[in-house]
Design a protein around this motif. Structure first.
Motif, PDB file in Angstrom:
ATOM      1  N   ALA A 555       5.392  -1.479  -1.914  1.00 21.87           N
ATOM      2  CA  ALA A 555       5.428  -1.687  -3.360  1.00 21.87           C
ATOM      3  C   ALA A 555       4.141  -1.202  -4.019  1.00 21.87           C
ATOM      4  CB  ALA A 555       5.656  -3.167  -3.662  1.00 21.87           C
ATOM      5  N   GLN A 556       3.001  -1.460  -3.367  1.00 24.01           N
ATOM      6  CA  GLN A 556       1.727  -0.971  -3.902  1.00 24.01           C
ATOM      7  C   GLN A 556       1.706   0.553  -3.957  1.00 24.01           C
ATOM      8  OE1 GLN A 556      -1.662  -2.675  -1.853  1.00 24.01           O
ATOM      9  NE2 GLN A 556      -0.582  -4.619  -1.558  1.00 24.01           N
ATOM     10  N   ARG A 559       3.837   1.938  -6.796  1.00 24.13           N
ATOM     11  CA  ARG A 559       3.243   1.802  -8.127  1.00 24.13           C
ATOM     12  C   ARG A 559       2.095   2.769  -8.355  1.00 24.13           C
ATOM     13  NH1 ARG A 559       3.489  -4.698  -7.557  1.00 24.13           N
ATOM     14  NH2 ARG A 559       5.436  -5.072  -8.696  1.00 24.13           N
ATOM     15  N   SER A 560       1.409   3.139  -7.276  1.00 21.67           N
ATOM     16  CA  SER A 560       0.216   3.968  -7.449  1.00 21.67           C
ATOM     17  C   SER A 560       0.423   5.434  -7.100  1.00 21.67           C
ATOM     18  CB  SER A 560      -0.926   3.419  -6.581  1.00 21.67           C
ATOM     19  OG  SER A 560      -0.558   3.442  -5.203  1.00 21.67           O
ATOM     20  N   ILE A 586      11.099  -3.802  -8.399  1.00 27.63           N
ATOM     21  CA  ILE A 586      11.081  -2.401  -7.978  1.00 27.63           C
ATOM     22  C   ILE A 586      12.488  -1.990  -7.567  1.00 27.63           C
ATOM     23  CG2 ILE A 586      10.230  -0.798  -6.204  1.00 27.63           C
ATOM     24  CD1 ILE A 586       7.630  -2.363  -6.210  1.00 27.63           C
ATOM     25  N   ALA A 614      12.320   3.780  -6.866  1.00 28.51           N
ATOM     26  CA  ALA A 614      10.998   4.053  -6.307  1.00 28.51           C
ATOM     27  C   ALA A 614      10.955   4.040  -4.792  1.00 28.51           C
ATOM     28  CB  ALA A 614       9.994   3.031  -6.851  1.00 28.51           C
TER      29      ALA A 614
END
Length: 725
Positions: A555-556, A559-560, A586, A614
């Motif tokens: 998930a990190q 997002r990045s 997500i 994603a």
């Protein structure tokens, strides 16, 4: 005195249960079965059997016997559920209890099937129940207190021709094609290649020296046959071949007809095969593939050779177009269609993920070899292609079935062009120079191996980054306690074996040979134990414990850094990851082995085309091949595979032609557990294919299983720690 049937009812209509008084005539059991015990006995037999099948699937040891037992359980489960629902002699509470237990068995059966596509195919509505499964079901019924009545059938008349095997089918479309052909059956004698009589090599054993020639390969040894310069080709608008792809197509155009295409994953083997068939005019073309990629093959055929209609065989083949030029069939249903495929008149055959046939005793391997032999006997110089990015999984002997499919060898000797090449060397296995010369002969016969670093400079390099995580919760403490218990058990077995020796056999320090033997005993016992911790159950528990952490990290990244591919081995780990992504808001796609081709493709398209999706949550075993996920440059490996090849296949779903960014695979490892040691062992096996095919100086790892080496390491560490204390 035993209870007697009421007046007017026969013994067959009345069944008295132990401990119950007769209460009148009871309905006969379905299929004329006579019950001697309570039905719960049958459920217990089913429960034990399904656990055995589940354990085999978890260890990736799904043999023919396991598949037969799986199908017998499915058959009994349907019949027992129908019997319980129809039995009006039991109360509602009893019926609900029995159905609940049967539903539990059905759940285990379904989750087990997801791990192996061959098992999943047995649950299909059109799956034919084998004689072996029916016989085993009868035995299991007897074990559960049921005596099945064998219905008498009249003796069949002796047929004029041999009967068609039970699972064989002939689709109506194929019959129509045969009737549309006005010509007599052709004479295939001209298609049989002339046998090469050995001269200098007569009487020599050659197969083992040929395999040994690859094990002895030194650094810098070539791994690819000479290929011609590519010639200009007219391709569909918007498509272009890379130079390495065009070289193989040119070789087919120049008359080469057998290829072991072992390019690294992601270098476009599908397109090369389709265009090579076009150059060789190898139509109709048979393509044998894993179930998960057959839809993709039809798609690729529509892109690269749109003037060649393609058809995909599903189930019994009711929907296929027998007039198509390209026929795609998956390994799992090949047994039903071997009969008509063998006489269809194919001029070429492509086997995708050819390492699937490395076990020559397996049904899929035998069918592929049978079809190859028939095509070679009927067609002058057919096109035969074996495609695999990982031709060697554990041992050099994995080559054997692939070479036999290509017609290079049979069970005992080299054949045709390969034998001629060996004779032309003027050497025998007694000459040291024979081995490099023999290896080159095999490569020149048709091995094509290119690495991304050599032929696709525009594809960025990839890297694997290990990310240790601490399991400091209750699950982590439980796993470490289980590892200690397993270590104590191994040490105890070692001490007992050492004490049983005579004094003459005493050794100083740790007896390494005995350590390996003890580890082997433990691994063998694991296959029969149904309780207690072992290396397989611990790895699954570790995967479950890492699931949430791995999902958080994915998930990190999402997002990045953009889209992420998340790979897991077990369904419950995928479930946990998807729950985590849902809680974090997500969006994700889910790509699993139990999906239909259309559902699977929708999930893939959503991940590739929808910028809001994603993460792709993928099964390591079911989605590790046949996917193009270049839109992601970050991969999270939540669980370890048992082979480097499986891990590489997963990474190469993103690291392939079309990728524009560096690819990083983040391997989540549980610190201070056996997880990290197994990762090291997997990495150590990665040198096998490099040495055999790429001419690397990397040391070849032994063919021993990683599971065995993990137990050896665990026992060795425990003994060394005890000695140092």
């Amino acid at each position: 005195m035993p209870p007697q049937p009421p007046p007017g009812s026969s013994k067959e209509e009345y069944v008295a249960r132990p401990g119950q008084r007769p209460s009148g005539a009871r309905r006969a059991a379905p299929r004329n079965q006579r019950r001697d015990r309570q039905p719960a006995d049958v459920v217990s037999v089913l429960a034990r059997a399904v656990r055995e099948v589940e354990a085999a699937a978890q260890r990736h040891r799904v043999t023919a016997d396991v598949r037969t037992k799986f199908q017998a359980i499915a058959l009994m489960l349907r019949e027992e559920r129908a019997r319980v629902r129809a039995d009006d002699t039991i109360g509602d509470a009893r019926r609900t209890e029995q159905l609940k237990r049967l539903d539990g068995i059905a759940t285990i059966l379904a989750t087990t099937a997801v791990r192996d596509s061959a098992l999943l195919a047995l649950l299909a509505d059109d799956a034919v129940v084998s004689d072996g499964a029916r016989a085993l079901a009868r035995d299991m019924l007897r074990a559960g207190g049921v005596e099945p009545v064998v219905e008498e059938t009249p003796e069949p008349e002796v047929p004029a021709v041999a009967p068609v095997p039970e699972r064989r089918v002939v689709p109506q479309s194929v019959v129509s094609r045969q009737l549309a052909n006005p010509f007599l059956a052709p004479d295939f004698s001209a298609a049989r290649p002339a046998q090469v009589r050995p001269r200098r090599l007569a009487g020599w054993e050659l197969l083992e020296p040929l395999f040994a020639s690859f094990e002895r390969a030194g650094g810098g040894a070539p791994a690819c046959m000479p290929l011609p310069e590519p010639a200009p080709r007219i391709l569909p608008p918007g498509l272009e071949l890379m130079p390495h792809q065009a070289q193989l197509v040119a070789a087919a155009a120049n008359g080469h007809r057998t290829f072991l295409l072992a390019d690294e994953p992601g270098l476009g083997k599908t397109a090369q095969s389709l265009l090579a068939a076009e150059m060789a005019q190898a139509y109709p073309l048979l393509v044998v593939v894993p179930n998960v990629v057959k839809t993709n093959w039809a798609r690729e055929a529509g892109r690269w050779v749109p003037h060649r209609p393609a058809t995909v065989i599903q189930g019994n083949g009711e929907t296929i177009d027998a007039f198509a030029d390209i026929v795609v069939v998956n390994y799992e249903v090949l047994d039903r269609h071997v009969g008509w495929i063998g006489t269809f008149g194919f001029r070429g055959m492509v086997v995708d993920e050819a390492h699937f046939i490395k076990n020559k005793t397996s049904q899929r391997s035998q069918h592929v070899l049978e079809l190859s032999e028939r095509i070679r006997a009927r067609t002058p110089r057919p096109l035969l292609m074996a495609l695999t990015g990982t031709p060697l999984i554990n041992d050099i002997d994995d080559f054997r079935a692939i070479w036999q499919f290509l017609g290079w060898i049979d069970d005992s000797k080299p054949l045709g062009d390969l034998m001629e090449r060996l004779e032309d060397t003027g050497l025998t296995p007694a000459d040291p120079a024979f081995y490099p010369a023999a290896r080159q002969c095999v490569i020149d016969t048709g091995i094509v191996r290119r690495r991304k670093v050599d032929v696709a400079a525009d594809i960025p390099a990839r890297r694997i980054a290990d990310l240790p995580v601490e399991l400091d919760d209750k699950a982590g403490r439980s796993i470490r306690a289980a590892e200690k218990e397993l270590s104590r058990r191994l040490v105890s077995r070692y001490d007992s074996a050492l004490a049983a020796r005579s004094s003459a056999d005493d050794v100083v320090g740790i007896d390494r040979e005995l350590v390996r033997r003890v580890a082997g005993w433990e691994l063998k016992d694991t296959s029969t134990k149904t309780t207690g911790e072992n290396v397989f159950s611990m790895m699954r528990r570790i995967g479950q414990a890492k699931a949430g952490l791995a999902a958080d990290y994915a998930a990190q990244l999402a997002r990045s850094a953009g889209k992420v591919v998340f790979f897991a081995k077990h369904i419950d780990v995928m479930d946990t990851a998807e729950e985590t992504f849902a809680k974090l808001g997500i969006r994700y796609s889910s790509i699993r082995g139990d999906q239909t081709p259309s559902v699977r493709q929708k999930q893939i398209d959503a991940f590739v085309e929808d910028p809001e999706v994603a993460v792709a949550v993928c099964s390591l075993t079911s989605a590790g091949v046949g996917l193009n996920l270049q839109v992601a440059s970050n991969i999270v490996l939540a669980e370890l595979s048992w082979t480097d090849a499986e891990q590489t296949q997963a990474i190469d779903r993103s690291h392939r032609i079309g990728q524009t960014e560096p690819v990083t695979a983040w391997r989540i490892l549980a610190a201070q557990t056996i997880d990290s040691r197994i990762a090291e062992l997997i990495d150590s096996k990665a040198g096998l294919a490099a040495r055999a095919l790429d001419g690397s100086d990397e040391e070849v790892f032994s063919s021993a299983d990683v599971q065995l080496e993990a137990l050896v390491a665990m026992l060795t560490d425990a003994l060394e720690a005890r000695a140092a204390a």
